[in-house]
Scaffold this motif. Structure first.
Motif, PDB file in Angstrom:
ATOM      1  N   ALA A   1      -9.337  -0.490  -5.760  1.00 31.68           N
ATOM      2  CA  ALA A   1     -10.095  -0.939  -4.535  1.00 31.68           C
ATOM      3  C   ALA A   1      -8.688  -0.631  -3.400  1.00 31.68           C
ATOM      4  O   ALA A   1      -7.735  -1.461  -3.604  1.00 31.68           O
ATOM      5  N   PRO A   2      -9.092   0.161  -2.428  1.00 31.56           N
ATOM      6  CA  PRO A   2     -10.015   0.968  -2.153  1.00 31.56           C
ATOM      7  C   PRO A   2     -10.044   2.152  -3.240  1.00 31.56           C
ATOM      8  O   PRO A   2      -8.694   2.474  -3.851  1.00 31.56           O
ATOM      9  N   PHE A   3     -10.929   2.876  -3.653  1.00 25.46           N
ATOM     10  CA  PHE A   3     -10.736   3.930  -4.610  1.00 25.46           C
ATOM     11  C   PHE A   3      -9.897   4.958  -3.940  1.00 25.46           C
ATOM     12  O   PHE A   3      -9.922   5.488  -2.728  1.00 25.46           O
ATOM     13  N   GLY A   4      -9.077   5.478  -4.827  1.00 26.63           N
ATOM     14  CA  GLY A   4      -8.061   6.601  -4.399  1.00 26.63           C
ATOM     15  C   GLY A   4      -7.495   7.069  -5.549  1.00 26.63           C
ATOM     16  O   GLY A   4      -7.262   6.294  -6.713  1.00 26.63           O
ATOM     17  N   ILE A   5      -6.931   8.240  -5.731  1.00 28.95           N
ATOM     18  CA  ILE A   5      -6.192   8.786  -6.857  1.00 28.95           C
ATOM     19  C   ILE A   5      -5.072   9.696  -6.196  1.00 28.95           C
ATOM     20  O   ILE A   5      -4.906  10.159  -5.319  1.00 28.95           O
ATOM     21  N   GLU A   6      -3.869   9.277  -7.197  1.00 28.77           N
ATOM     22  CA  GLU A   6      -2.585   9.898  -6.856  1.00 28.77           C
ATOM     23  C   GLU A   6      -2.264  10.928  -8.144  1.00 28.77           C
ATOM     24  O   GLU A   6      -2.234  10.526  -8.973  1.00 28.77           O
ATOM     25  N   PHE A   7      -2.101  12.226  -7.897  1.00 28.82           N
ATOM     26  CA  PHE A   7      -1.737  13.041  -8.760  1.00 28.82           C
ATOM     27  C   PHE A   7      -0.179  13.656  -8.825  1.00 28.82           C
ATOM     28  O   PHE A   7       0.463  13.722  -7.690  1.00 28.82           O
ATOM     29  N   ARG A   8       0.389  13.039  -9.907  1.00 30.69           N
ATOM     30  CA  ARG A   8       1.832  13.243 -10.057  1.00 30.69           C
ATOM     31  C   ARG A   8       2.165  14.316 -11.083  1.00 30.69           C
ATOM     32  O   ARG A   8       1.518  14.566 -11.961  1.00 30.69           O
ATOM     33  N   ARG A   9       3.262  15.068 -10.878  1.00 29.87           N
ATOM     34  CA  ARG A   9       3.723  15.884 -11.874  1.00 29.87           C
ATOM     35  C   ARG A   9       5.408  15.625 -12.036  1.00 29.87           C
ATOM     36  O   ARG A   9       5.918  15.427 -11.095  1.00 29.87           O
ATOM     37  N   ASP A  10       5.575  15.356 -13.379  1.00 32.27           N
ATOM     38  CA  ASP A  10       7.112  14.920 -13.737  1.00 32.27           C
ATOM     39  C   ASP A  10       7.126  13.538 -12.786  1.00 32.27           C
ATOM     40  O   ASP A  10       8.351  13.506 -12.267  1.00 32.27           O
ATOM     41  N   GLY A  11       6.188  12.610 -12.555  1.00 38.68           N
ATOM     42  CA  GLY A  11       6.527  11.658 -12.149  1.00 38.68           C
ATOM     43  C   GLY A  11       6.501  11.496 -10.538  1.00 38.68           C
ATOM     44  O   GLY A  11       6.701  10.558  -9.918  1.00 38.68           O
ATOM     45  N   GLU A  12       6.495  12.698  -9.920  1.00 35.59           N
ATOM     46  CA  GLU A  12       6.377  12.968  -8.564  1.00 35.59           C
ATOM     47  C   GLU A  12       5.095  13.140  -7.762  1.00 35.59           C
ATOM     48  O   GLU A  12       4.438  14.058  -8.421  1.00 35.59           O
ATOM     49  N   VAL A  13       4.672  12.262  -6.802  1.00 36.51           N
ATOM     50  CA  VAL A  13       3.202  12.626  -6.291  1.00 36.51           C
ATOM     51  C   VAL A  13       3.216  13.641  -5.474  1.00 36.51           C
ATOM     52  O   VAL A  13       3.988  14.179  -4.806  1.00 36.51           O
ATOM     53  N   GLN A  14       2.258  14.851  -5.974  1.00 34.09           N
ATOM     54  CA  GLN A  14       1.911  15.802  -5.326  1.00 34.09           C
ATOM     55  C   GLN A  14       0.720  15.970  -4.435  1.00 34.09           C
ATOM     56  O   GLN A  14       0.788  16.494  -3.284  1.00 34.09           O
ATOM     57  N   ILE A  15      -0.342  15.209  -4.932  1.00 33.31           N
ATOM     58  CA  ILE A  15      -1.740  15.123  -4.262  1.00 33.31           C
ATOM     59  C   ILE A  15      -2.165  13.773  -4.206  1.00 33.31           C
ATOM     60  O   ILE A  15      -2.072  13.134  -5.178  1.00 33.31           O
ATOM     61  N   LYS A  16      -2.606  13.452  -2.906  1.00 27.22           N
ATOM     62  CA  LYS A  16      -3.457  12.053  -2.883  1.00 27.22           C
ATOM     63  C   LYS A  16      -4.867  12.192  -2.232  1.00 27.22           C
ATOM     64  O   LYS A  16      -4.888  12.821  -1.417  1.00 27.22           O
ATOM     65  N   LEU A  17      -5.763  11.605  -3.007  1.00 32.60           N
ATOM     66  CA  LEU A  17      -7.171  11.389  -2.601  1.00 32.60           C
ATOM     67  C   LEU A  17      -7.365  10.284  -1.917  1.00 32.60           C
ATOM     68  O   LEU A  17      -7.016   9.234  -2.469  1.00 32.60           O
ATOM     69  N   ASN A  18      -7.949  10.250  -0.906  1.00 35.65           N
ATOM     70  CA  ASN A  18      -8.542   9.146   0.030  1.00 35.65           C
ATOM     71  C   ASN A  18      -7.075   8.168   0.370  1.00 35.65           C
ATOM     72  O   ASN A  18      -7.505   7.117   0.594  1.00 35.65           O
TER      73      ASN A  18
END
Lengths: 953, 575
Positions: A151-168
């Protein structure tokens, strides 16, 4: 000039305006709260899939809108986020105007686009995360993480612990849920109260003006399902460049669309349309859509694929961020924020975490398919014009190309060959003998490509339209009657290739028995498949038209072009029983309209460009962008479609066109004739050289196409793709590399230029292709480029194959020997490969191919050919057929001075006797004055399909 | 089958070398045999410093910078300015002479004529029977290709064709002679006519001078008459009035004829314009959504829907035709009135319309006045108020008329002379030959049209399905243009070399394009015929036309000479 008034701006497209306004509200309200939260209780994880329900809170309502979400983690390391809407999914909505349209959000895009790579990750697992969030670890070596905030809905995509892409991250997620239309009584306004009322209503109501009906260009969209757009913001922290989003006429590195320097004011738009005389450097929509984007930063490339076929817009904003606000630029980095919105359908997005461009393209092409391994002839030169007016005209051009010794493979027929624009017919007056024409072409193994469009002439006694109508295979209008529009033939109907029956029927039309006077060397061109409808809104179909399964045209528009090509491709696979028995032949289909996945079926071209230097220049980033979007078989009309090019422009365009993956000259009916032999000297000779260069490099082109078909790599690679570690190269889009040959070209696109500056990313040595001048990077070097010279340099460390004998067509080179060019640095190894098959059948799938890796080992000073193939049941027969095809020459560029006195090298051959080494002559040549020395191994005579090694020591 | 001349010429060469007939390496022509005789070594022809082993000849690897070691393979085919060159491909060293000497792969073609084939076409899997009827170019059999020897049949066919061609050429040359004779006769006719006209003009000039004198005399005499007294004053007045009426009628008539001419040409233009617009409406591309175009189409549709004014109604036209006939034909003898000097019927004068023929009278009543007003208002008719010659005595008027008739005659004769002189100076081509073809029209069908050429006139496109003819240009001038076409087996084609071309220009304007124009390229043939018509680019046409008129004009007695050394030379495109 493009007619801007014919195409919508964001402001004229209701959902675009609404979503931009939504974004404005979100950014202006300091405490913006995205009204979407993932119901923690609903979360389940099973077999690599996380499911749950997102609840959207709605103002003035106690009931949250339920939005089922699925997050799928694939074996390849790709993640997919899909959001639907429960009420629509279950059909619990009412449609206005008694519409027969389907109630669900369109959920069949994947049936058209996704062909593989969907095995879910077995290793993906939920791991303990912070409260209020769910963390999934997945991907190769479990290096990827998806952190889902509830809440709010969101996603963080990480590679090797580092954030690469964030949704919302910015809270722009928006699913316009279904609601019934409330007809409010017109409020009586009392004087004095007006202001108060407005103030009050502003707070609670949204702008409904574009919810229920939209009118553009005299056409009203009835919108039976009301507002239904989907939107999401996607942020790439630390990524300064984004590429992809073909097809647009602009730079490879996409521009910002809101604010910032050099910003466009409109978002990038996807709504496939027949844009007449499109303009350069614009985010305007064009003929095809690939909503796939890569974000590029030093040593990392990631990507997203927005799988939605409805009208789509993408806003791009870049912002500088700094780890430490006081550090004043030091350590600051640019972050790219994107905002995607589509008019209808599912929210369905794939996330690729790289880290190399190869990784991203490979994963993307696993899903949407590699590009077709084209029939080899289609990599040759294509000569087209609207129109070659008679069959004699075609034969005459064919003879003249031979007379002037200009190689080419394919001549084309635009719409005028038909009898009154009725496809599958020939004009009896101007094409009385189509078979004779095709036969003459076949004598030199050449092909004919004829145009066939999806609009079918509405005329009595025309069997195609009779069948189309009687079998009910055409697109319907909103009232579910056959849709009639206007195109080349006048009143027409459109085949609805979304329907399986329609596709099957269409495919049968190409049988030799059905398509009169069609020969096996006839192939196809599908134009106007956006679809172009002359009297429709934005020159296409009304959005409330109905397709097979009662999907609205609005839902499927951007797929339309691809469905037709699918059907045509199917039809061309085998046009007779005999062909079917023989396993079919690789079809050639050129399309103007396309979507993600179209690369599996053929080539595209960039539509109706103009004979101007600016269009020549723009063609290169456009072609590169197509490659970065997974559809590498691309080219622009050589010479420019509209207008008359000067001889210099025509010559430079042929030179550039020799490096388009799809190399076709084309011209409008109102232009003067411009076949290359008409230009006169020196132009004709220079153009001939460019064509012959293309032909001599065909083995390298074909190998590059093989790689594209296997792993989605672009055939012509942008600099960022080849040098992902060099930030300075990321925005360069006027030079490129051919496959993995190390050949770097920068076609001249400036009038009167006599040299160009090429940027070199690395310290490797480079050599001019034509005179072996040595260049060293990194940085810019100046390469001479008089009119008869294409700026083309060879990077050290590569080996590439050629066939040097000039022939009339690619088919006549089939058994010619090879020349290998080994380009050496001052130290280090060199590598290259060759893929070879019969160039026309599918027998390569049974092992009927040769794939050799050439490796030069600096330590042992030896060059070897190693087998990269996987044998199959047809391998042996193919090798036997190619037995006599040999390597006739090895050219070593920058051959070491230590070889100066050498006159022989030692050659060992696979299958030879143990002592079967033989000596082969070699000669070394000194060039001097800034040019590289070179050597030649004379006729090693080894079979191209054999293993061998040459020792120079 | 093509390049006939070349084949013959090579044939002669082979005879010359027949004496030195020792086995030559594959692909070597007899004239190069001497370079391949040494059985111990081969020396590159252009690079005597480079010596190879005999085994290196035709070993499918290019050793000589001039390619001479591979006369029988495609290995050196890339040695060409048309191929991209790199140091390792073309030994571009100062010391090296890379001048290529071999013209191609020599096909012996036993039973036919030997010829040279491009090296690039050797062993490519295609039997190039056109140049290599013996199939020797595919000796390697790549991809399993087998090219049987077809020289016997091809040679036979060729000789048959050649015979026919020779015959035809013979006829053509004969026919040209006839044309030239005919042209000479026609020229002589014109010259004779010029002579006659000269004499006529001299006579006419004299006549005019005489009449001028006569007029002066009469005027002098009449002046005296007027002074004498007022006898027959009444009749004189009537005469004057009738004279006035006659003059005015004449003027009106003249103006009517002119106006009718103008109206007809305006009508023609309007019809042309309507045809253009109607095509425009049919062919415009609604896709372009061009508001301007759409508006024009709508306006056109409205225009078509409107009632058409009854321009050119046939009955009306007949009336006018009737009116413009000479007065005598209409039953008016003005002299009756002017001659009756003693009569003084003033009423008659004022009622003179009653004496006019019926159609004239009714029309005159209803329309003539309006027409006159209109003509005056539009500045077409001169204001008659300034005309003061009305009161001229009859004798003077008659003398004046005689003079003016004589002057007209003189003018006509002079015009005739000028135009004939012009004609004599006009370029009718060598030996004036096209004079004989003037106004000869030939046509051919191509696609949905019939195309017509009228020599020294215009070219025309006529739709087979009916509809208006399109003027593709009127003859403007002769030019010489260079052509390079393959000659078909029957010899009906342009061939290679300089050809006479007739430029036709200023044809009907093309929508979105130029005025139509046609280049008529001429080559020798037995009779006038259109071989080919192509629209080279939008509304620019090219006609390939055969005619005996140009036979022997290209320095090649037997017509086109299309194959003049072509086969021999063409591989040198590569050099």
């Amino acid at each position: 000039m493009v007619k801007h008034e014919n195409f919508k701006t964001c402001d004229q497209s209701g959902f675009c305006r609404r979503n931009r306004a939504y974004a404005d509200t979100a950014s202006s309200v300091s405490s913006w709260d995205s009204p979407y939260r993932l119901d923690s209780a609903s979360i389940a994880f099973k077999d690599g899939k996380l499911t749950g329900t997102i609840l959207k809170s709605v103002a003035n309502s106690d009931h949250a809108v339920r939005l089922p979400v699925t997050i799928t983690f694939l074996e390849s390391g790709t993640a997919r986020v899909t959001v639907d809407e429960e009420k629509r999914q279950k059909g619990e909505i009412e449609l206005r105007h008694d519409s027969k349209a389907k109630k669900e959000r369109y959920n069949e895009v994947e049936d058209w686009v996704i062909v593989g790579g969907t095995q879910v990750s077995k290793g993906a697992a939920v791991s303990k995360g912070e409260a209020g969030s769910t963390k999934v670890v997945y991907g190769p070596g479990s290096k990827f993480e998806a952190v889902i905030t509830h809440a709010p809905f969101g996603i963080e995509f990480r590679r090797d612990g580092e954030v690469q892409i964030k949704l919302n991250e910015r809270g722009l997620l928006n699913m316009e849920h279904w609601r019934a239309k409330v007809d409010k009584p017109a409020e009586e306004k009392k004087e004095g109260e007006e202001a108060v009322v407005e103030e009050a209503s502003k707070e609670v109501t949204e702008d409904e003006s574009t919810w229920w009906e939209e009118t553009f260009g005299g056409n009203t969209d009835s919108k039976p399902r009301g507002p239904e757009s989907v939107a999401l913001d996607i942020t790439f922290p630390g990524y300064e460049h984004v590429v992809g989003l073909a097809e647009h006429a602009g730079p490879l590195s996409l521009r910002q669309t809101r604010g910032g320097d050099d910003s466009y004011t409109e978002p990038y738009r996807f709504y496939n349309a027949d844009v007449f005389e499109y303009e350069m450097d614009s985010p305007m929509t064009l003929y095809g859509s690939i909503p796939f984007m890569q974000a590029v930063k030093k040593d990392s490339v990631v990507g997203v694929f927005w799988m939605n076929a409805a009208e789509t817009w993408v806003d791009i904003v870049k912002g500088k961020t700094s780890a430490n606000p006081l550090s004043l630029g030091i350590g600051s980095q640019t972050t790219t924020q994107t905002h995607w919105f589509s008019e209808s359908g599912l929210l369905d997005v794939f996330v690729f975490l790289g880290p190399t461009p190869h990784d991203v393209m490979k994963s993307y092409s696993e899903l949407t398919g590699g590009s077709q391994l084209p029939a080899e002839f289609s990599l040759g030169a294509h000569q087209c014009r609207w129109n070659y007016v008679t069959d004699e005209d075609v034969k005459d051009v064919d003879r003249k190309m031979d007379k002037h010794r200009i190689p080419y493979d394919v001549i084309w027929l635009d719409i005028e060959y038909t009898d009154g624009k009725k496809y599958f017919t020939w004009d009896p007056d101007t094409f009385p003998d189509p078979l004779g024409m095709q036969k003459q072409l076949d004598e030199h193994d050449r092909k004919l490509v004829a145009i066939i469009d999806p609009h079918i002439k509405n005329e009595a006694n025309y069997w195609v339209v009779d069948e189309l109508k009687s079998k009910d295979l055409a697109v319907h209008n909103k009232d579910d009657n056959i849709y009639e529009g206007w195109c080349w033939p006048g009143s027409s109907y459109w085949i609805d290739a979304f329907g399986a029956n329609a596709r099957k029927w269409w495919a049968t039309l190409f049988q030799y028995t059905k398509f009169p006077s069609s020969a096996p060397n006839l192939w196809l061109w599908n134009d106007m498949n956006e679809p172009s409808v002359f009297n429709g809104p934005e020159t296409t179909m009304p959005k409330d038209n109905l397709h097979s399964g009662n999907w609205e045209h609005r839902d499927v528009h951007n797929l339309n072009g691809m469905t037709l090509v699918n059907a045509t491709y199917e039809g061309l696979l085998a046009r007779s029983k005999e062909e079917e028995k023989a396993g079919g032949r690789r079809p050639f289909v050129l399309t103007r309209s396309f979507f993600a996945g179209s690369q599996r079926m053929g080539a595209m071209w960039t539509g109706d460009n103009q004979a101007e230097w600016s269009h020549l220049k723009a063609s290169i980033p456009m072609v590169l962008s197509m490659g970065a979007s997974g559809f590498p078989f691309a080219g622009a009309d050589i010479g420019g479609f509209f207008g008359n090019p000067s001889k210099e422009l025509l010559t430079r365009w042929y030179q550039a066109g020799a490096f388009y993956p799809f190399s076709r000259a084309h011209a409008h009916i109102d232009t003067r004739r411009r076949e290359p032999y008409l230009a006169g000297e020196p132009y004709t000779g220079i153009i001939t050289q460019a064509q012959r260069l293309r032909y001599s490099l065909l083995p390298s082109w074909y190998t590059a196409f093989y790689h594209a078909s296997e792993s989605g790599t672009p055939v012509v690679k942008p600099m960022y793709f080849a040098f992902p570690g060099d930030e300075k190269a990321f925005a360069i889009d006027d030079q490129f590399l051919l496959g993995s040959t190390g050949l770097l070209a920068k076609p001249v696109t400036e009038e009167g230029a006599t040299s160009v500056d090429i940027y070199l990313s690395d310290k490797e040595k480079y050599f001019d292709y034509f005179d072996y001048t040595v260049y060293s990077g990194p940085g810019h070097v100046t390469v001479q480029a008089p009119l008869d010279r294409i700026p083309l340099i060879m990077r050290a460390g590569h080996i590439f194959p050629r066939r040097d004998r000039p022939r009339r067509s690619s088919g006549l080179m089939k058994f010619d020997p090879f020349t290998l060019v080994l380009v050496l640095g001052d130290s280090g190894d060199a590598e290259g490969d060759l893929y070879l098959d019969d160039g026309e059948s599918f027998e390569y799938q049974d092992g009927a191919y040769i794939h050799r890796k050439f490796h030069y080992d600096a330590a042992t000073q030896s060059l070897s050919s190693e087998d990269l193939s996987t044998p199959g049941k047809k391998t042996k027969a193919y090798l036997k057929a190619m037995e006599k095809v040999r390597v006739e020459k090895v050219v070593i560029v920058n051959a070491p001075v230590s070889w100066k006195s050498k006159t022989e090298v030692e050659l060992a051959e696979e299958g030879g006797s143990a002592s079967g080494k033989r000596r082969v002559p070699m000669s070394w040549q000194e060039e001097g004055s800034g040019k590289a020395n070179w050597a030649i191994v004379r006729d090693p005579g080894v079979g191209i399909g054999k293993g061998w090694s040459i020792t120079f020591d | 089958m093509r390049h006939t001349g070349a084949l013959l010429c090579l044939g002669a060469a082979s005879v010359a070398y027949a004496a030195s007939d020792s086995p030559r390496p594959r692909g070597v022509g007899p004239e190069f045999a001497k370079f391949y005789k040494d059985s111990n070594a081969f020396t590159c022809i252009s690079n005597p410093s480079i010596t190879l082993l005999p085994s290196q000849v035709n070993d499918d690897y290019c050793d000589c910078p001039d390619g001479s070691d591979e006369p029988g393979t495609a290995a050196c085919a890339h040695l060409s300015t048309l191929s991209p060159s790199t140091p390792a491909n073309v030994a571009a060293h100062d010391s090296v002479n890379a001048t290529i000497v071999l013209p191609g792969f020599y096909c012996k073609n036993k039973g036919h004529q030997p010829s040279y084939l491009h090296f690039g076409n050797v062993n490519d899997g295609v039997c190039d029977y056109e140049l290599c009827c013996d199939g020797s170019d595919e000796w390697e059999g790549v991809g399993g290709v087998k090219c049987e020897d077809r020289c016997k049949e091809i040679g036979k066919e060729w000789r048959k064709m050649d015979e026919a061609r020779q015959r035809s050429m013979g006829n053509a040359v004969k026919r040209r002679k006839e044309l030239v004779t005919e042209a000479g006769r026609l020229r002589k006719e014109v010259e004779d006519r010029v002579q006659t006209l000269h004499t006529q003009i001299q006579g006419a000039e004299k006549h005019v001078a005489d009449l001028e004198r006569e007029l002066e005399d009469v005027q002098r005499r009449e002046k005296g008459k007027v002074v004498k007294g007022n006898v027959g004053e009444k009749a004189g007045k009537l005469g004057v009035l009738v004279g006035l009426a006659r003059q005015r009628i004449d003027e009106l008539k003249e103006n009517l004829i002119r106006t009718k001419g103008e109206r007809n040409s305006a009508k023609e233009r309007m019809e042309e314009l309507e045809a253009i617009l109607s095509t425009f409406k049919e062919e415009y591309n609604p896709n372009f959504n061009d508001e301007g175009v759409k508006r024009a189409v709508r306006a056109w549709e409205n225009y078509v829907a409107k009632d058409k004014p009854t321009v050119g109604d046939a009955a009306h036209d007949r009336d006018i035709d009737e009116i413009v006939k000479s007065d005598e034909e209409n039953g008016i003898n003005w002299d009756e009135y002017t001659g009756q000097e003693e009569e003084s019927d003033v009423d008659l004068l004022y009622d003179f319309e009653a004496y006019l023929p019926v159609p004239f009278r009714t029309w005159l009543d209803q329309k003539l006045r309006d027409l006159r007003i209109m003509l005056v208002e539009n500045g077409i008719l001169a204001d008659l108020s300034t005309d003061s010659s009305g009161s001229e005595p009859k004798a003077v008027a008659e003398a004046r008329n005689r003079l003016s008739a004589a002057q007209d005659e003189l003018k006509n004769a002079q015009n005739g002379l000028n135009s004939h002189n012009e004609d004599l100076n006009k370029d009718y081509g060598p030996s004036d030959v096209f004079r004989a073809l003037k106004d000869t029209c030939i046509s051919t069908d191509s696609g949905e049209y019939t195309y017509e050429l009228c020599f020294m006139g215009r070219t025309t496109q006529k739709p087979k399905k009916g509809g208006g003819h399109t003027n593709m240009g009127s003859y403007n001038r002769l030019e010489t243009i260079h052509v390079d076409e393959d000659l078909p087996a029957d010899g009906r084609g342009l061939g290679k070399g300089d050809r006479i071309a007739m430029k036709h220009e200023g044809g009907q304007h093309c929508w979105n394009g130029p005025n139509r124009s046609t280049t008529v390229v001429l080559a020798c043939a037995e009779k006038e015929e259109i071989w080919k018509i192509v629209e080279e680019e939008k509304c620019v046409y090219r006609m390939e036309v055969g005619t005996p008129a140009v036979c022997g004009l290209d320095g090649n007695g037997s017509g086109n000479g299309g194959g003049d050394g072509e086969a021999k030379k063409s591989p040198r495109d590569e050099l």
